[in-house]
Design a protein around this motif. Structure first.
Motif, short mmCIF file in Angstrom:
data_model
loop_
_atom_site.label_atom_id
_atom_site.label_comp_id
_atom_site.label_asym_id
_atom_site.label_seq_id
_atom_site.Cartn_x
_atom_site.Cartn_y
_atom_site.Cartn_z
N GLU A 71 0.83 -1.21 0.00
CA GLU A 71 0.00 0.00 0.00
C GLU A 71 0.87 1.26 0.00
N LYS A 72 2.00 1.21 0.70
CA LYS A 72 2.93 2.34 0.69
C LYS A 72 3.49 2.56 -0.72
N ILE A 73 3.84 1.46 -1.38
CA ILE A 73 4.35 1.56 -2.75
C ILE A 73 3.30 2.20 -3.65
N LYS A 74 2.08 1.71 -3.58
CA LYS A 74 1.00 2.24 -4.41
C LYS A 74 0.78 3.73 -4.14
N ASN A 75 0.76 4.10 -2.88
CA ASN A 75 0.52 5.50 -2.53
C ASN A 75 1.64 6.40 -3.03
N LEU A 76 2.89 5.95 -2.92
CA LEU A 76 4.02 6.74 -3.43
C LEU A 76 3.90 6.94 -4.94
N LEU A 77 3.55 5.89 -5.65
CA LEU A 77 3.45 5.98 -7.10
C LEU A 77 2.26 6.85 -7.53
N ILE A 78 1.14 6.72 -6.84
CA ILE A 78 -0.02 7.55 -7.15
C ILE A 78 0.31 9.02 -6.91
N GLU A 79 0.95 9.31 -5.79
CA GLU A 79 1.32 10.70 -5.50
C GLU A 79 2.28 11.24 -6.56
N LYS A 80 3.23 10.42 -6.98
CA LYS A 80 4.20 10.85 -7.99
C LYS A 80 3.49 11.18 -9.31
N VAL A 81 2.59 10.31 -9.74
CA VAL A 81 1.86 10.55 -10.98
C VAL A 81 0.95 11.77 -10.85
N GLN A 82 0.24 11.87 -9.74
CA GLN A 82 -0.67 12.99 -9.56
C GLN A 82 0.05 14.33 -9.49
N SER A 83 1.31 14.31 -9.10
CA SER A 83 2.09 15.55 -9.06
C SER A 83 2.32 16.09 -10.47
N GLY A 84 2.30 15.19 -11.46
CA GLY A 84 2.54 15.61 -12.84
C GLY A 84 3.95 16.11 -13.07
N GLU A 85 4.88 15.63 -12.25
CA GLU A 85 6.27 16.07 -12.34
C GLU A 85 7.22 14.87 -12.36
N ILE A 86 7.16 14.11 -13.45
CA ILE A 86 8.01 12.93 -13.59
C ILE A 86 9.09 13.25 -14.61
N GLU A 87 10.33 13.10 -14.21
CA GLU A 87 11.45 13.40 -15.10
C GLU A 87 11.52 12.34 -16.19
N GLU A 88 12.09 12.71 -17.33
CA GLU A 88 12.17 11.78 -18.47
C GLU A 88 12.91 10.49 -18.11
N HIS A 89 13.96 10.58 -17.36
CA HIS A 89 14.74 9.38 -17.01
C HIS A 89 14.45 8.94 -15.57
N PHE A 90 13.19 9.07 -15.17
CA PHE A 90 12.76 8.68 -13.83
C PHE A 90 13.00 7.19 -13.62
N SER A 91 13.56 6.84 -12.48
CA SER A 91 13.84 5.45 -12.15
C SER A 91 12.94 4.98 -11.01
N LEU A 92 12.03 4.09 -11.34
CA LEU A 92 11.15 3.53 -10.31
C LEU A 92 11.96 2.86 -9.20
N SER A 93 12.96 2.10 -9.60
CA SER A 93 13.74 1.36 -8.61
C SER A 93 14.44 2.30 -7.64
N GLU A 94 15.08 3.34 -8.14
CA GLU A 94 15.77 4.30 -7.26
C GLU A 94 14.77 5.04 -6.37
N PHE A 95 13.67 5.49 -6.97
CA PHE A 95 12.66 6.24 -6.25
C PHE A 95 12.10 5.43 -5.08
N LEU A 96 11.68 4.19 -5.35
CA LEU A 96 11.07 3.37 -4.30
C LEU A 96 12.09 2.89 -3.27
N SER A 97 13.27 2.50 -3.73
CA SER A 97 14.31 2.05 -2.80
C SER A 97 14.68 3.17 -1.82
N LYS A 98 14.82 4.36 -2.34
CA LYS A 98 15.19 5.50 -1.51
C LYS A 98 14.06 5.87 -0.54
N ALA A 99 12.83 5.88 -1.04
CA ALA A 99 11.69 6.28 -0.22
C ALA A 99 11.37 5.27 0.88
#
Length: 185
Positions: A71-99
């Motif tokens: 649920e934490k993973i889903k919420n982080l991803l939903i928030e990221k998408v809803q922000s509308g600020e995803i970089e072109e070379h966004f890395s899911l693995s880095e983002f989630l591992s760090k968070a």
């Protein structure tokens, strides 16, 4: 006492849960997407009543650590998408591992086992729903949408959109097809 709540994915959800907790006389400190922190511990009877009432409005208490992590993973991803600020070379693995301070391989296996879909597929579905939102409300053109959601090109966004929905973005816009609720994705 910290509670994890399934399907709590937007600010209206937070408000609904906050109001329910007040109604049940379970004072909460912080209520955020996916979580509520009670100011004092709840009894088993209170938690049971809370879960029944949460289910009536489309939510559910999560008592399993694995489900809470997903649920934490889903919420982080939903928030990221809803922000509308995803970089072109966004890395899911880095983002989630760090968070979440966990190895991505572990998170990926856990997510797939619980949700029967990969993290990447879930993320793509969330992005496509955001594209639909922007198309329906005519807020941005495809080039702007592509840039804001981290696609390398409009062609890439269009190809992925068609693969998921069966429509090109322009055909979708013309048909006026309705979007899914975020918690139904």
């Amino acid at each position: 006492m910290k509670l994890s709540i399934k399907n709590m994915v937007c600010n209206r959800c937070v408000t609904a849960v906050r109001l329910l907790l007040e109604e049940l006389k379970m004072p909460a400190g912080v209520v955020t997407i996916g979580e509520a922190v009670l100011l004092k511990n709840a009894t088993a009877a209170q938690l049971k009543q809370l879960n029944v009432r949460l289910k009536q409005i489309g939510f559910e208490l999560l008592d399993n650590q694995k489900h809470q992590q997903v649920e934490k993973i889903k919420n982080l991803l939903i928030e990221k998408v809803q922000s509308g600020e995803i970089e072109e070379h966004f890395s899911l693995s880095e983002f989630l591992s760090k968070a979440l301070h966990k190895e991505y391989n572990y998170l990926s296996r856990l997510f797939s086992a619980v949700e029967s879909v990969t993290i990447e597929q879930f993320f793509i579905l969330q992005k496509i729903e955001k594209v639909k939102e922007w198309l329906v409300y005519d807020e941005l053109n495809l080039s702007e949408i592509s840039y804001r959601l981290g696609y390398s090109s409009v062609a890439h966004l269009s190809a992925q959109f068609k693969k998921v929905t069966g429509f090109s973005p322009s055909a979708f816009k013309k048909t006026g097809t309705h979007r899914k609720s975020i918690d139904d994705v």
